[in-house]
Write a protein that holds these residues in place. Structure first.
Motif, PDB file in Angstrom:
ATOM      1  N   ALA A  63       1.321   6.572  -7.077  1.00 18.68           N
ATOM      2  CA  ALA A  63       0.979   5.415  -7.910  1.00 18.68           C
ATOM      3  C   ALA A  63      -0.384   5.660  -8.563  1.00 18.68           C
ATOM      4  N   ASP A  64      -0.625   4.929  -9.607  1.00 17.42           N
ATOM      5  CA  ASP A  64      -1.867   5.119 -10.343  1.00 17.42           C
ATOM      6  C   ASP A  64      -2.943   4.111  -9.958  1.00 17.42           C
ATOM      7  N   GLU A  65      -2.782   3.451  -8.838  1.00 14.30           N
ATOM      8  CA  GLU A  65      -3.785   2.493  -8.387  1.00 14.30           C
ATOM      9  C   GLU A  65      -3.755   2.435  -6.873  1.00 14.30           C
ATOM     10  N   SER A  66      -4.762   1.797  -6.297  1.00 13.67           N
ATOM     11  CA  SER A  66      -4.796   1.721  -4.838  1.00 13.67           C
ATOM     12  C   SER A  66      -4.936   0.291  -4.329  1.00 13.67           C
ATOM     13  N   SER A  67      -5.078  -0.685  -5.209  1.00 14.97           N
ATOM     14  CA  SER A  67      -5.209  -2.058  -4.721  1.00 14.97           C
ATOM     15  C   SER A  67      -3.885  -2.481  -4.093  1.00 14.97           C
ATOM     16  N   GLN A  72      -0.694  -3.376   2.868  1.00  8.61           N
ATOM     17  CA  GLN A  72       0.559  -2.788   3.353  1.00  8.61           C
ATOM     18  C   GLN A  72       0.324  -1.963   4.611  1.00  8.61           C
ATOM     19  N   ASP A  73      -0.761  -1.219   4.649  1.00 10.97           N
ATOM     20  CA  ASP A  73      -1.066  -0.428   5.830  1.00 10.97           C
ATOM     21  C   ASP A  73      -1.269  -1.341   7.036  1.00 10.97           C
ATOM     22  N   ALA A  74      -1.883  -2.499   6.829  1.00  9.16           N
ATOM     23  CA  ALA A  74      -2.091  -3.453   7.920  1.00  9.16           C
ATOM     24  C   ALA A  74      -0.756  -3.979   8.448  1.00  9.16           C
ATOM     25  N   VAL A  75       0.211  -4.209   7.549  1.00 14.24           N
ATOM     26  CA  VAL A  75       1.539  -4.656   7.992  1.00 14.24           C
ATOM     27  C   VAL A  75       2.169  -3.598   8.885  1.00 14.24           C
TER      28      VAL A  75
END
Length: 133
Positions: A63-67, A72-75
């Motif tokens: 993807a071209d962004e990280s926001s 998602q990692d927390a889920v």
């Protein structure tokens, strides 16, 4: 088979490593940027947190962004995989004869339970099962 199989053979990977490599090479439904928590829950339920984290890392890298990555990692980090609150014994208790139908009914309830984001408790799952018998 395929590329993953050839690479795994050449590197002499274990079965676990081989499965992880194959999973990384295939897009995983629900493990994509923008996926809902419910979709992530289903992916974790079906594939396990480690493989979902791998798939998410790769999807976010493409993807071209990280926001959104952190949420998602927390889920993936915090959601605990539940067990279906029914067993074959519950199906048999409703008078269903032993055999393939028992597994089919459990699968139908499980599919419904997943679609409800795993929220229905044992009582609700038994009620759903009763409607299917």
């Amino acid at each position: 088979g395929g590329v993953a199989g050839r690479v795994a053979d050449r590197l002499r990977l274990s079965k676990v490593q081989r499965r992880r490599l194959a999973a990384m090479l295939e897009p995983m439904r629900g493990a994509t940027p923008g996926a809902t928590d419910a979709a992530l829950h289903e992916a974790i339920y079906r594939h396990g947190a480690a493989l979902v984290r791998d798939a998410l890392c790769l999807a976010w890298a493409r993807a071209d962004e990280s926001s959104g990555w952190g949420a998602q990692d927390a889920v993936v980090e915090n959601w605990k995989r539940p067990s279906l609150p029914l067993t074959g014994a519950d199906v048999l208790a409703l008078g269903v004869e032993p055999g393939e139908r028992v597994g089919q009914l459990l699968t139908q309830v499980e599919t419904w339970w997943i679609e409800q984001d795993f929220a229905p408790d044992r009582k609700a799952c038994l009620a759903k099962l009763a409607t299917l018998v």
